[in-house]
Write an enzyme that holds these catalytic residues in place. Structure first.
Site, PDB file in Angstrom:
ATOM      1  N   LYS A   1     -12.761  52.694  64.161  1.00 28.07           N
ATOM      2  CA  LYS A   1     -12.712  54.223  64.256  1.00 28.07           C
ATOM      3  C   LYS A   1     -12.600  54.582  65.780  1.00 28.07           C
ATOM      4  O   LYS A   1     -11.814  55.537  66.284  1.00 28.07           O
ATOM      5  CB  LYS A   1     -13.825  54.934  63.750  1.00 28.07           C
TER       6      LYS A   1
ATOM      7  N   GLN B   1     -22.813  56.864  60.818  1.00 31.74           N
ATOM      8  CA  GLN B   1     -22.343  55.886  60.232  1.00 31.74           C
ATOM      9  C   GLN B   1     -23.543  55.443  59.251  1.00 31.74           C
ATOM     10  O   GLN B   1     -24.695  55.275  59.245  1.00 31.74           O
ATOM     11  CB  GLN B   1     -22.059  54.712  60.957  1.00 31.74           C
TER      12      GLN B   1
ATOM     13  N   ASP C   1     -17.576  64.322  58.718  1.00 36.01           N
ATOM     14  CA  ASP C   1     -17.577  63.537  57.482  1.00 36.01           C
ATOM     15  C   ASP C   1     -17.758  64.260  56.380  1.00 36.01           C
ATOM     16  O   ASP C   1     -17.813  63.477  55.262  1.00 36.01           O
ATOM     17  CB  ASP C   1     -19.333  62.650  57.773  1.00 36.01           C
TER      18      ASP C   1
HETATM   19  N1  GUN Z   1     -20.077  54.386  55.492  1.00 39.14           N
HETATM   20  C1  GUN Z   1     -19.064  54.114  54.389  1.00 39.14           C
HETATM   21  N2  GUN Z   1     -17.994  55.139  54.544  1.00 39.14           N
HETATM   22  C2  GUN Z   1     -18.533  56.106  55.580  1.00 39.14           C
HETATM   23  C3  GUN Z   1     -18.061  57.192  55.883  1.00 39.14           C
HETATM   24  O1  GUN Z   1     -17.033  57.821  55.446  1.00 39.14           O
HETATM   25  N3  GUN Z   1     -18.731  57.985  56.773  1.00 39.14           N
HETATM   26  C4  GUN Z   1     -19.874  57.448  57.291  1.00 39.14           C
HETATM   27  N4  GUN Z   1     -20.599  58.306  58.267  1.00 39.14           N
HETATM   28  N5  GUN Z   1     -20.413  56.225  56.789  1.00 39.14           N
HETATM   29  C5  GUN Z   1     -19.779  55.481  55.919  1.00 39.14           C
END
Ligand code: GUN
Length: 295
Positions: free
Chosen positions: A54, A98, A121
């Site tokens: 990311k 995350q 998110d």
């Molecule tokens: N862990 C797995 N997928 C995601 C996501 O889309 N966002 C976040 N913050 N953590 C994740």
């Protein structure tokens, strides 16, 4: 040559990113640099990889990013203090914590602390509520939003389709089902949400025009669970041991790809299907947050 029925998530994500570059340029022309903060708690190996990807995409698109890595033992109040600081930072338009969090941290408390305007998110209860209500002013969670976009841009007819979602997690399964049953473009499907307590899951799967596997069980979906011609979306990322592989393990999806690909109408490869779309939607949500803040 690649089989003709693959849904190329990387190519579709690139297309989306090209659209975002123009919006980011327009923002910069107005003196606004989109900014996104990542928060990672502990040393989960997969989370390190995901946040790294990311960050890299932010750099490619010209989104400023910063990453806060906190030790595994971080207390909830310590994490909330950081989130309050990021919420108040006017240079930041998005905040992503995350998942998964270490077990002593309550995800509901943590995600409720992220300002809903910066919740790229889509995990804050206000945004979850807006999704349920079909209110488009909220942020949609990135993986299900990416899957909807993938289906739309692959010409898959979702309206009136029988969709079966496998998995009821808060990040993918539940929001995916909520999204596709809305009376809205690229939705309006009949959705069945299956999970670990579902009786005869195979019978549900065999009825599906679109089968979305997001339960986190390695190669769960076998050929005899898929209707010929169905669209199959594989969200899973599972590490399985394999003595013949480098490092003794390899990654597989929730779909037995080799067995299912010949009978599916269209199928996402894994990797190269859903993953790149998740990142593209995160970038899109961040640009939208910056545009909103710049109004
Ligand atoms: N862990 C797995 N997928 C995601 C996501 O889309 N966002 C976040 N913050 N953590 C994740």
């Amino acid at each position: 040559m690649a089989p003709a029925n693959l849904i190329d998530g990387r190519a579709i994500a690139r297309q989306l990113q090209g659209e975002l570059v123009q919006r980011i340029e327009a923002l910069k022309g107005r003196g606004v640099q989109p900014g996104l903060a990542f928060v990672r708690v502990g040393e989960d190996a997969a989370s390190k990889v995901y946040v790294g990807r990311k960050e890299k995409m932010c750099a490619e698109l010209g989104i400023a990013s910063e990453t806060h890595v906190l030790p595994e033992q971080t207390s909830e109040p310590e994490l909330l203090v950081l989130l309050d600081r990021l919420n108040a930072d006017r240079q930041l338009h998005g905040i992503l914590v995350q998942a998964p969090l270490p077990p002593h941290l309550r995800a509901t408390t943590v995600y409720a602390r992220v300002s809903p305007e910066k919740d790229v998110d889509g995990f804050h209860p206000l945004n979850v509520g807006k999704l349920m209500l079909g209110d488009p002013t909220g942020f949609l969670p990135c993986t299900p939003a990416g899957i909807r976009e993938l289906l739309a841009r692959s010409g898959v007819q979702v309206a009136r389709a029988e969709v079966v979602v496998l998995g009821r997690g808060n990040i993918v399964g539940k929001p995916m089902a909520a999204m596709l049953c809305q009376k809205a473009p690229h939705a309006n499907a009949t959705v069945t949400l299956c999970h670990s307590a579902t009786r005869d899951i195979g019978a549900h799967c065999r009825r599906a025009d679109i089968l979305i596997a997001a339960m986190g069980v390695a190669e769960f979906v076998k050929a005899d669970m898929v209707k010929p011609g169905a669209v199959v979306v594989d969200v899973g990322v599972n590490r399985v041991s394999d003595p013949s592989a480098k490092g003794g393990s390899r990654l597989v999806g929730d779909v037995d790809f080799a067995a299912v690909q010949p009978i599916a109408g269209q199928i996402t490869p894994n990797p190269g299907g859903v993953g790149p779309m998740t990142i593209a939607m995160l970038m899109q949500n961040t640009v939208r947050a910056a545009e909103h803040a710049a109004r």
